[in-house]
Design an enzyme around this catalytic site. Structure first.
Site, mmCIF file in Angstrom:
data_model
loop_
_atom_site.group_PDB
_atom_site.id
_atom_site.type_symbol
_atom_site.label_atom_id
_atom_site.label_comp_id
_atom_site.label_asym_id
_atom_site.label_seq_id
_atom_site.Cartn_x
_atom_site.Cartn_y
_atom_site.Cartn_z
ATOM 1 N N LEU A 1 0.823 -1.215 0.000
ATOM 2 C CA LEU A 1 0.000 0.000 0.000
ATOM 3 C C LEU A 1 0.859 1.268 0.000
ATOM 4 C CD1 LEU A 1 -2.968 -1.077 2.338
ATOM 5 C CD2 LEU A 1 -2.793 -1.248 -0.145
ATOM 6 N N GLY B 1 -0.640 1.943 -3.621
ATOM 7 C CA GLY B 1 -1.965 1.436 -3.973
ATOM 8 C C GLY B 1 -3.019 1.877 -2.971
ATOM 9 N N PHE C 1 2.567 -7.120 -10.411
ATOM 10 C CA PHE C 1 2.439 -5.706 -10.794
ATOM 11 C C PHE C 1 3.230 -4.787 -9.868
ATOM 12 C CE2 PHE C 1 -1.391 -7.991 -11.873
ATOM 13 C CZ PHE C 1 -1.708 -7.546 -13.142
ATOM 14 N N ALA C 2 3.727 -5.330 -8.758
ATOM 15 C CA ALA C 2 4.239 -4.466 -7.685
ATOM 16 C C ALA C 2 5.530 -3.773 -8.069
ATOM 17 C CB ALA C 2 4.463 -5.305 -6.425
ATOM 18 N N SER D 1 7.573 -3.101 -19.230
ATOM 19 C CA SER D 1 7.251 -1.749 -19.693
ATOM 20 C C SER D 1 7.942 -1.450 -21.017
ATOM 21 C CB SER D 1 7.746 -0.763 -18.635
ATOM 22 O OG SER D 1 7.859 0.532 -19.167
ATOM 23 N N TYR E 1 14.459 3.277 -13.924
ATOM 24 C CA TYR E 1 13.195 2.524 -13.942
ATOM 25 C C TYR E 1 13.229 1.453 -15.041
ATOM 26 C CZ TYR E 1 8.324 1.513 -15.189
ATOM 27 O OH TYR E 1 7.151 0.874 -15.503
ATOM 28 N N LYS F 1 13.225 -2.975 -15.090
ATOM 29 C CA LYS F 1 12.325 -3.877 -15.835
ATOM 30 C C LYS F 1 13.143 -4.887 -16.640
ATOM 31 C CE LYS F 1 8.391 -2.178 -14.507
ATOM 32 N NZ LYS F 1 7.508 -2.948 -13.643
ATOM 33 N N PHE G 1 2.618 -0.210 -22.800
ATOM 34 C CA PHE G 1 2.882 1.161 -23.196
ATOM 35 C C PHE G 1 2.110 2.023 -22.192
ATOM 36 C CE2 PHE G 1 5.718 0.969 -26.870
ATOM 37 C CZ PHE G 1 5.965 -0.380 -26.800
ATOM 38 N N ARG H 1 11.689 16.131 -20.307
ATOM 39 C CA ARG H 1 12.113 15.419 -19.088
ATOM 40 C C ARG H 1 13.181 14.386 -19.455
ATOM 41 N NH1 ARG H 1 6.361 13.631 -16.557
ATOM 42 N NH2 ARG H 1 6.264 12.682 -18.615
ATOM 43 N N GLY I 1 14.976 10.981 -19.736
ATOM 44 C CA GLY I 1 14.460 9.604 -19.846
ATOM 45 C C GLY I 1 13.174 9.501 -20.640
HETATM 46 N N1 LIG Z 1 0.561 2.492 -15.608
HETATM 47 C C1 LIG Z 1 1.275 2.377 -16.715
HETATM 48 O O1 LIG Z 1 1.037 3.064 -17.714
HETATM 49 C C2 LIG Z 1 2.391 1.379 -16.807
HETATM 50 C C3 LIG Z 1 3.178 1.331 -17.964
HETATM 51 C C4 LIG Z 1 4.204 0.398 -18.048
HETATM 52 C C5 LIG Z 1 4.431 -0.486 -17.020
HETATM 53 N N2 LIG Z 1 3.672 -0.403 -15.888
HETATM 54 C C6 LIG Z 1 3.955 -1.329 -14.797
HETATM 55 O O2 LIG Z 1 2.749 -1.930 -14.377
HETATM 56 C C7 LIG Z 1 2.749 -2.141 -12.972
HETATM 57 C C8 LIG Z 1 1.500 -1.546 -12.347
HETATM 58 O O3 LIG Z 1 1.451 -0.155 -12.641
HETATM 59 P P1 LIG Z 1 0.320 0.763 -12.005
HETATM 60 O O4 LIG Z 1 0.134 1.930 -12.897
HETATM 61 O O5 LIG Z 1 -0.830 -0.062 -11.618
HETATM 62 O O6 LIG Z 1 1.094 1.277 -10.693
HETATM 63 P P2 LIG Z 1 0.546 1.453 -9.182
HETATM 64 O O7 LIG Z 1 1.552 2.289 -8.473
HETATM 65 O O8 LIG Z 1 -0.865 1.904 -9.200
HETATM 66 O O9 LIG Z 1 0.598 -0.048 -8.641
HETATM 67 C C9 LIG Z 1 1.767 -0.644 -8.127
HETATM 68 C C10 LIG Z 1 1.386 -1.312 -6.820
HETATM 69 O O10 LIG Z 1 2.545 -1.965 -6.273
HETATM 70 C C11 LIG Z 1 2.568 -1.717 -4.869
HETATM 71 N N3 LIG Z 1 3.973 -1.846 -4.447
HETATM 72 C C12 LIG Z 1 5.017 -1.050 -4.789
HETATM 73 N N4 LIG Z 1 6.145 -1.484 -4.219
HETATM 74 C C13 LIG Z 1 5.811 -2.610 -3.504
HETATM 75 C C14 LIG Z 1 6.534 -3.509 -2.677
HETATM 76 N N5 LIG Z 1 7.863 -3.370 -2.485
HETATM 77 N N6 LIG Z 1 5.870 -4.535 -2.092
HETATM 78 C C15 LIG Z 1 4.529 -4.686 -2.278
HETATM 79 N N7 LIG Z 1 3.790 -3.858 -3.040
HETATM 80 C C16 LIG Z 1 4.427 -2.836 -3.645
HETATM 81 C C17 LIG Z 1 1.995 -0.329 -4.691
HETATM 82 O O11 LIG Z 1 1.477 -0.089 -3.398
HETATM 83 C C18 LIG Z 1 0.893 -0.322 -5.757
HETATM 84 O O12 LIG Z 1 -0.338 -0.772 -5.245
HETATM 85 C C19 LIG Z 1 4.055 -1.548 -12.458
HETATM 86 O O13 LIG Z 1 4.996 -2.582 -12.305
HETATM 87 C C20 LIG Z 1 4.467 -0.619 -13.569
HETATM 88 O O14 LIG Z 1 5.884 -0.460 -13.629
HETATM 89 C C21 LIG Z 1 2.659 0.503 -15.747
#
Ligand SMILES: NC(=O)c1ccc[n+]([C@@H]2O[C@H](COP(=O)([O-])OP(=O)(O)OC[C@H]3O[C@@H](n4cnc5c(N)ncnc54)[C@H](O)[C@@H]3O)[C@@H](O)[C@H]2O)c1
Length: 331
Positions: free
Chosen positions: A33, A36, A75-76, A119, A143, A147, A171, A282, A284
């Site tokens: 959390l 999240g 996803f974390a 990603s 970042y 990945k 994406f 920005r 990156g």
């Molecule tokens: N949102 C995008 O456009 C996008 C694009 C490319 C990749 N991603 C990847 O998809 C995944 C989900 O993205 P999102 O947008 O839902 O992000 P988000 O931040 O909403 O979800 C990530 C979740 O991981 C939890 N978390 C983080 N570190 C943690 C840890 N050490 N232990 C346990 N829980 C942990 C956070 O509390 C959060 O609920 C990520 O890995 C992100 O890198 C997202």
């Protein structure tokens, strides 16, 4: 199936967890959390939330409560490219150390199926756009490096102990789910669509990072994929896992829109004027990042079904329904 969804209280993870639980799977979400929202999964039948940091000692103890698990969806992690330059160590800890611990646990727990949120950041600034999965992995941010490192750990696990994994290279995930249960609420929010909708609602100005890059209108071109399409890609990925292999797929719309085009579309959808403020590019941020999605079409029989206007309309409706985000406390 019994599923563990790591990071399942986040934006994408919670939407996928809900879909899987409504299709009859038993879902345990593990999330610290840190970013999240418990509210994103609270009260959903078939989902249980365990609060734990994947990178902290004692993960085995925390996950003992999960019971038997057949597949993990991971996803974390920390997700902001810009922040990763300021805190590369924090990113390595959360994303790489956390994934290593999860994999070690999965091995001991007899898990043989794994789906990972990778990603487009793995490609850095690609030579060819749309970028295919076969392009060299040359991330330009800490970042993106995390990945690539996790994809490498998955390849090691496939070889050493026969794990089957799919890495979905997202994406730009965007929009809200049908019915508005899940929407984008990152804190701080760095993603364009929620930021510009907040600006449309409040009348504040949204920054445009980079206005004279090598793109048709000088602003960055990105590929936006609707959250419902992304959820569907996970359902198919889970079925596409092959023992002892890591398969990587781009998940995008397969077409790009510039920042100015997204803003113009948002003005049409919201009926409001969006004020903008030009800022330097920005670090990156490649000028153009668009997915070649032919591999996912061929191998997963997946293709996106919704366009940018639907993304914006769903995100706008979510924003209006929850002006403060989850818990009404948007940062
Ligand atoms: N949102 C995008 O456009 C996008 C694009 C490319 C990749 N991603 C990847 O998809 C995944 C989900 O993205 P999102 O947008 O839902 O992000 P988000 O931040 O909403 O979800 C990530 C979740 O991981 C939890 N978390 C983080 N570190 C943690 C840890 N050490 N232990 C346990 N829980 C942990 C956070 O509390 C959060 O609920 C990520 O890995 C992100 O890198 C997202």
């Amino acid at each position: 199936m019994n599923l563990l969804v790591a990071g399942g209280a986040g934006y994408v993870g919670s939407a996928v967890a809900r879909r899987l639980s409504t299709s009859g799977h038993r879902v345990v979400v593990v999330d610290d959390l840190s970013a999240g929202h418990a509210e994103a999964v609270d009260g959903i039948r078939g989902i249980r939330l365990l609060r734990a940091d994947l990178a902290a000692p004692g993960l085995d103890r925390a996950l003992a409560a999960a019971g038997p698990v057949e597949a993990v969806l991971h996803f974390a992690g920390k997700i902001a490219v810009g922040e990763s330059f300021a805190d590369p160590e924090g990113y390595r800890r959360a994303n790489v150390t956390g994934s290593e611990a999860l994999l070690a646990w999965a091995r001991a727990a007899g898990v043989r199926r794994f789906v990972f949120s990778s990603s487009a950041g793995v490609y850095g600034t690609p030579e060819k756009v749309p970028v295919p999965e076969s392009a060299p992995l040359r991330p330009v941010s800490p970042y993106g490096e995390t990945k690539v490192a996790v994809e490498e750990r998955l390849a090691g696990a496939a070889k050493e102990w026969g794990l089957g994994a799919v890495a979905l290279r997202y994406f730009n995930a965007s929009g809200a789910t049908d019915g508005g249960r899940h929407g984008e609420d990152h804190r701080p929010e760095t993603h364009l669509i929620p930021r510009l909708l907040a600006a449309a609602a409040s009348g504040s100005a949204v920054p445009i990072y980079g206005t004279d890059g090598p793109t048709p209108d000088g602003t960055c071109v990105r590929d936006y994929v609707h959250i419902e399409d992304l959820v569907e890609a996970h359902v198919r990925a889970l079925d596409a896992v092959r023992p002892g292999e890591v398969r990587a797929f781009n998940v995008g719309a397969g077409s790009g829109a510039s920042v100015r085009e997204v803003i113009a579309a948002a003005e049409r959808v919201t009926g409001r004027t969006v004020r903008t403020k030009d800022e330097p590019p920005r670090r990156g941020d490649p000028p153009s990042l668009v997915a070649d999605i032919s591999l996912a079409a061929r191998e997963l029989a997946w293709k996106p079904t919704r366009g940018l206007e639907e993304i914006l309309a769903s995100a706008w409706s979510w924003h209006r329904g929850r002006p403060g985000g989850y818990s009404g406390r948007r940062g």
